[in-house]
Design a protein around this motif. Sequence first.
Motif, short mmCIF file in Angstrom:
data_model
loop_
_atom_site.label_atom_id
_atom_site.label_comp_id
_atom_site.label_asym_id
_atom_site.label_seq_id
_atom_site.Cartn_x
_atom_site.Cartn_y
_atom_site.Cartn_z
N ALA A 78 45.33 39.00 34.84
CA ALA A 78 45.43 37.54 35.00
C ALA A 78 44.36 36.98 34.08
N SER A 79 44.56 35.77 33.57
CA SER A 79 43.57 35.30 32.61
C SER A 79 43.54 33.80 32.46
N THR A 80 42.36 33.30 32.09
CA THR A 80 42.23 31.91 31.65
C THR A 80 42.38 31.84 30.13
N GLY A 81 42.80 32.92 29.50
CA GLY A 81 43.18 32.86 28.09
C GLY A 81 42.50 33.84 27.16
N ASP A 82 41.29 34.25 27.47
CA ASP A 82 40.58 35.14 26.54
C ASP A 82 40.80 36.62 26.88
N THR A 83 40.77 36.96 28.16
CA THR A 83 41.06 38.34 28.54
C THR A 83 42.47 38.72 28.08
N SER A 84 43.41 37.79 28.26
CA SER A 84 44.80 38.08 27.88
C SER A 84 44.91 38.31 26.38
N ASP A 114 46.80 28.31 39.76
CA ASP A 114 45.59 28.36 38.95
C ASP A 114 45.19 29.81 38.69
N PHE A 115 44.03 30.03 38.03
CA PHE A 115 43.62 31.40 37.73
C PHE A 115 43.50 32.23 39.01
N ASP A 116 42.90 31.63 40.06
CA ASP A 116 42.68 32.41 41.29
C ASP A 116 44.00 32.87 41.88
N GLY A 117 45.03 32.02 41.77
CA GLY A 117 46.36 32.39 42.24
C GLY A 117 46.93 33.54 41.41
N CYS A 118 46.77 33.48 40.10
CA CYS A 118 47.25 34.56 39.21
C CYS A 118 46.53 35.86 39.53
N MET A 119 45.26 35.76 39.82
CA MET A 119 44.43 36.95 40.10
C MET A 119 44.94 37.67 41.34
N LYS A 120 45.24 36.90 42.39
CA LYS A 120 45.76 37.50 43.64
C LYS A 120 47.06 38.23 43.36
N ILE A 121 47.91 37.60 42.57
CA ILE A 121 49.23 38.19 42.32
C ILE A 121 49.11 39.46 41.48
N VAL A 122 48.26 39.43 40.46
CA VAL A 122 48.16 40.63 39.61
C VAL A 122 47.50 41.78 40.39
N ALA A 123 46.57 41.45 41.28
CA ALA A 123 45.93 42.50 42.09
C ALA A 123 46.98 43.18 42.97
N GLU A 124 47.86 42.38 43.56
CA GLU A 124 48.93 42.91 44.42
C GLU A 124 49.96 43.68 43.58
N LEU A 125 50.32 43.09 42.46
CA LEU A 125 51.31 43.71 41.55
C LEU A 125 50.87 45.12 41.15
N THR A 126 49.58 45.24 40.80
CA THR A 126 49.11 46.53 40.30
C THR A 126 48.89 47.55 41.44
N LYS A 127 48.94 47.05 42.69
CA LYS A 127 48.96 48.00 43.82
C LYS A 127 50.38 48.52 44.02
N ARG A 128 51.34 47.63 43.80
CA ARG A 128 52.74 47.99 44.11
C ARG A 128 53.45 48.70 42.99
N ARG A 129 52.98 48.56 41.77
CA ARG A 129 53.63 49.19 40.62
C ARG A 129 52.59 49.99 39.82
N PRO A 130 53.02 51.01 39.09
CA PRO A 130 52.05 51.79 38.31
C PRO A 130 51.62 51.04 37.04
N ILE A 131 50.90 49.98 37.26
CA ILE A 131 50.42 49.14 36.14
C ILE A 131 48.89 49.13 36.24
N TYR A 132 48.24 49.35 35.13
CA TYR A 132 46.77 49.46 35.13
C TYR A 132 46.15 48.06 35.01
N LEU A 133 45.32 47.71 35.98
CA LEU A 133 44.71 46.38 36.02
C LEU A 133 43.49 46.32 35.09
N LEU A 134 43.51 45.36 34.17
CA LEU A 134 42.37 45.28 33.24
C LEU A 134 41.60 43.97 33.34
#
Length: 434
Positions: A150-156, A201-221
């Motif tokens: 998840a990102s505010t633009g630079d991490t992505s 917002d970013f915090d909402g994206c962060m929650k979703i990506v944290a859950e996504l990477t638990k449910r699928r074999p996707i590496y969280l960066l």
Amino acid sequence: MTEPLSQFRCVACAATYPIETVRFSCDACGGLLDVLPDLRAFGRSGSEWRDLFDRRRATLPNASTPPRDISGVWRYREHVFPPLSVEKIVSKPEGNTRLYAAKELGARLGLSHLHVKHEGENPTLSFKDRGMTVGVSWANQLGLRDVACASTGDTSAALAAYAAEVPGMRSVVLLPDAKITGEQLSQALQYGAVTLGLDTDFDGCMKIVAELTKRRPIYLLNSMNPVRIEGQKSIGWEAIHDLGWHVPDWFVVPVGNAGNLSAIGKGLREWLDLGVIDRKPRLAGIQAAAADPFFQSYETGFTQRITRVAGETAASAIRIGAPVSHPKAEREIKFFDGVVARVTEDELLDAGALANRCGLAICPNSAVALAGAAKLRAEGVIKQDETVVVIATAHALKFSGSAMAYHQGTGRFANPPRRVAATVDAVIEALAAP
Ligand code: F0G
């Protein structure tokens, strides 16, 4: 059995886990994880480390030098992430950013020894490249195919750019829709990331990506991944190296998720422990008033961990209401006798415009740190003759919309463009105007 060189350790309950496993939080208590490297096992003294890093820095590259041997991250590779094999490193190279001796700017702010470490001079124009070279290299070593943040633009931007260099790796980025700059968004698109704009917002994206990477074999960066931010330790290290091994009195850092402040602090603690440096700098973490949960927590003496809904700010990259790395950053602020401050929109916009006017192309998020340094100086917390390193985290050109709005407005340093007729007389007349 010999002790492993690195392991994960929970910041909250000290449970440990093998480093070769994919995990982002403690199984026992859900706490954040640290990478705990046994750097003393290398058996070198502080001065031996300094000599080694000096030698590496002095080596002039040629066309066949691998990027990792030029990188301002991998120069310190034994201290960055020992489990990584050198041949798995994905490097552009990053780091080696300038440390500007900002004399004119310092004079305007009453600071005799102000330096700006310009992390906007990294390959994707932000400090995130220093972390991402480690995170993507480790994903490469582990043979992982899908990486996400998840990102505010630079991490992505950084994730997309580093993943693009690994054959078969796919990057997925979750962005708060319409809350990042066009330049940042275009980076993810250009580097080929699967780019998803979410109505949150970013915090909402962060929650979703944290859950996504638990449910699928996707590496969280995200910076929740303790491996990624090991690379960001090199920001503080390189600034000290730039200063000829002189430890500044202050590092001043803008705070969003607080991963960067945590990483810089961790790196400095490791160098103190190894004797590479022999005195502590102080740390200052600065937030925008519209997104100030870490400041508010600091104000309670860290008795409470405050979160909030982050409001609109020109410092859009740090528009974060629930800083993921809060516990780590709190630890570093305490260890380094640190302070946390917040600045208003006018303060950050004017500080950024003043830095730009002095020739430094820093972004509004970096300007938060600079405005914070100015504020702490005005309050007498920072003294005039102290050496201050402000970390500029991204380049001004990633945030041109905010600069254009400022210069067409009524800010103290506004320099609006003027339309004139296409004649020499009209140009001469324009130059005569105040
Ligand atoms: N400055 C810039 C330019 C950033 O992009 C960020 C964070 C920060 C400062 C704050 O660093 O989060 O470690 O405290 N940007 C993240 C992103 C959140 O998604 O690009 P932090």
